[in-house]
Design a protein around this motif. Structure first.
Motif, PDB file in Angstrom:
ATOM      1  N   ASP A  85     -45.554 -97.246  50.023  1.00 14.48           N
ATOM      2  CA  ASP A  85     -44.912 -96.313  49.087  1.00 14.48           C
ATOM      3  C   ASP A  85     -44.503 -95.020  49.788  1.00 14.48           C
ATOM      4  O   ASP A  85     -43.481 -94.410  49.445  1.00 14.48           O
ATOM      5  CB  ASP A  85     -45.852 -95.994  47.925  1.00 14.48           C
ATOM      6  N   ALA A  86     -45.297 -94.599  50.771  1.00 16.70           N
ATOM      7  CA  ALA A  86     -44.966 -93.390  51.524  1.00 16.70           C
ATOM      8  C   ALA A  86     -43.681 -93.590  52.320  1.00 16.70           C
ATOM      9  O   ALA A  86     -42.809 -92.704  52.348  1.00 16.70           O
ATOM     10  CB  ALA A  86     -46.112 -93.012  52.455  1.00 16.70           C
ATOM     11  N   ALA A 103     -45.649 -92.203  58.856  1.00 14.16           N
ATOM     12  CA  ALA A 103     -46.727 -91.929  57.902  1.00 14.16           C
ATOM     13  C   ALA A 103     -47.933 -92.798  58.242  1.00 14.16           C
ATOM     14  O   ALA A 103     -47.831 -94.029  58.281  1.00 14.16           O
ATOM     15  CB  ALA A 103     -46.259 -92.204  56.470  1.00 14.16           C
ATOM     16  N   VAL A 105     -51.853 -93.685  57.140  1.00 10.74           N
ATOM     17  CA  VAL A 105     -52.753 -93.570  55.986  1.00 10.74           C
ATOM     18  C   VAL A 105     -54.156 -94.040  56.357  1.00 10.74           C
ATOM     19  O   VAL A 105     -54.337 -95.125  56.930  1.00 10.74           O
ATOM     20  CB  VAL A 105     -52.235 -94.401  54.792  1.00 10.74           C
ATOM     21  N   ILE A 110     -52.748 -89.162  53.851  1.00 12.99           N
ATOM     22  CA  ILE A 110     -51.511 -89.441  54.576  1.00 12.99           C
ATOM     23  C   ILE A 110     -51.311 -88.385  55.658  1.00 12.99           C
ATOM     24  O   ILE A 110     -51.322 -87.183  55.363  1.00 12.99           O
ATOM     25  CB  ILE A 110     -50.288 -89.437  53.634  1.00 12.99           C
ATOM     26  N   LEU A 112     -48.512 -87.161  58.372  1.00 16.24           N
ATOM     27  CA  LEU A 112     -47.103 -87.264  58.752  1.00 16.24           C
ATOM     28  C   LEU A 112     -46.932 -86.786  60.184  1.00 16.24           C
ATOM     29  O   LEU A 112     -47.293 -85.657  60.517  1.00 16.24           O
ATOM     30  CB  LEU A 112     -46.230 -86.425  57.813  1.00 16.24           C
ATOM     31  N   GLU A 126     -43.111 -83.821  53.212  1.00 11.49           N
ATOM     32  CA  GLU A 126     -44.436 -83.652  52.608  1.00 11.49           C
ATOM     33  C   GLU A 126     -44.371 -83.746  51.086  1.00 11.49           C
ATOM     34  O   GLU A 126     -45.213 -84.405  50.459  1.00 11.49           O
ATOM     35  CB  GLU A 126     -45.027 -82.309  53.017  1.00 11.49           C
ATOM     36  N   VAL A 129     -44.121 -87.502  49.899  1.00  8.75           N
ATOM     37  CA  VAL A 129     -45.319 -88.354  49.897  1.00  8.75           C
ATOM     38  C   VAL A 129     -46.405 -87.811  48.984  1.00  8.75           C
ATOM     39  O   VAL A 129     -47.334 -88.548  48.619  1.00  8.75           O
ATOM     40  CB  VAL A 129     -45.860 -88.544  51.329  1.00  8.75           C
ATOM     41  N   ARG A 130     -46.315 -86.531  48.609  1.00 10.06           N
ATOM     42  CA  ARG A 130     -47.286 -85.994  47.648  1.00 10.06           C
ATOM     43  C   ARG A 130     -47.240 -86.731  46.319  1.00 10.06           C
ATOM     44  O   ARG A 130     -48.222 -86.752  45.575  1.00 10.06           O
ATOM     45  CB  ARG A 130     -47.007 -84.509  47.395  1.00 10.06           C
ATOM     46  N   VAL A 132     -46.880 -89.922  45.893  1.00  8.75           N
ATOM     47  CA  VAL A 132     -47.376 -91.295  45.975  1.00  8.75           C
ATOM     48  C   VAL A 132     -48.708 -91.423  45.229  1.00  8.75           C
ATOM     49  O   VAL A 132     -49.625 -90.627  45.437  1.00  8.75           O
ATOM     50  CB  VAL A 132     -47.548 -91.722  47.448  1.00  8.75           C
ATOM     51  N   ILE A 135     -53.180 -91.023  46.437  1.00  8.84           N
ATOM     52  CA  ILE A 135     -53.508 -90.295  47.658  1.00  8.84           C
ATOM     53  C   ILE A 135     -54.558 -89.226  47.380  1.00  8.84           C
ATOM     54  O   ILE A 135     -54.678 -88.717  46.264  1.00  8.84           O
ATOM     55  CB  ILE A 135     -52.254 -89.663  48.297  1.00  8.84           C
ATOM     56  N   VAL A 138     -52.632 -84.730  52.064  1.00 13.48           N
ATOM     57  CA  VAL A 138     -51.541 -84.892  53.024  1.00 13.48           C
ATOM     58  C   VAL A 138     -51.749 -83.927  54.182  1.00 13.48           C
ATOM     59  O   VAL A 138     -51.991 -82.734  53.966  1.00 13.48           O
ATOM     60  CB  VAL A 138     -50.162 -84.619  52.378  1.00 13.48           C
TER      61      VAL A 138
END
Length: 217
Positions: A85-86, A103, A105, A110, A112, A126, A129-130, A132, A135, A138
């Motif tokens: 998903d990221a 990315a 995990v 996560i 980056l 950032e 992916v926040r 997703v 999580i 990050v």
């Protein structure tokens, strides 16, 4: 100057006032204007929202966010699902430059890595992916490559401050060393300090901002 007791009271009230935040499990302490947030939230966005709420309070000089994310069982996901998903989120938000970003995990966190030409691309990555699900946090270590001369960089940031209605450009000094920027001076609130730093980061080629601005209401 506001006392630590007044700041702590207002931070607690601001956390309770926020309609998007469950503040029952968040502890607040203040020393010399520095706010420490502890306890836990049930999602990563809630952890970020608690920090944002504290920043809105007058007199806050800095924030240490030690809130732990404890996901409910229904929201917990395997790392490979989060990673897929990221990657999809990065492709969606950065269709051209996403290939330079990786990315990683681990345990719901996560990381980056990679490079970007501008700080705003790093920020977009950032923020992407926040969103997703599942999580816990990050860590953004994407490197921004310099692309302008220090004198040009300094001038661009100073001009941006002058255009910005939320920042008093006359109270902020800008220094540029290569791709690194140093901000000095005083501002009236934590929000204005944050805005000044955001403006500096938005300049093309900035790889680091050393924010030495002092909040002096």
């Amino acid at each position: 100057m506001r006392s630590d007791t007044e700041i702590e009271r207002d931070v607690r009230e601001e956390l309770k006032w926020d309609p998007d935040l469950d503040a029952d499990d968040i502890a607040v302490s203040v020393k010399d204007g520095v706010v420490e947030l502890a306890g836990f939230t049930h999602s990563y966005p809630d952890r970020l929202e608690a920090e944002s709420a504290a920043k809105r309070v007058a007199g806050v000089r800095a924030i240490a966010n030690d809130i732990e994310v404890r996901l409910p069982s229904i929201d917990q996901r395997p790392d490979p699902d989060i990673a897929r998903d990221a990657v999809a989120a990065l492709k969606s938000e950065l269709p051209i430059s996403h290939e330079k970003i990786t990315a990683i995990v681990r345990d719901g966190w996560i990381t980056l890595e990679g490079s970007a030409e501008r700080q705003d691309q790093k920020t977009v990555a950032e923020n992407a992916v926040r969103k997703v699900k599942g999580i816990k946090g990050v860590l953004n270590v994407i490197m921004v490559k310099p692309s302008v001369e220090p004198s040009e960089l300094k001038q661009k940031i100073q001009d941006a401050f002058k255009r910005n209605a939320e920042v008093d450009a006359n109270r902020i000094e800008v220094e540029a060393n290569g791709s690194e920027v140093i901000l000095k001076g005083t501002v009236r609130s934590w929000i204005e300090r944050e805005e000044a730093e955001r403006v500096a980061w938005s300049a093309p080629g900035v790889s680091r901002v050393d924010d030495r601005i002092v909040v002096s209401p």
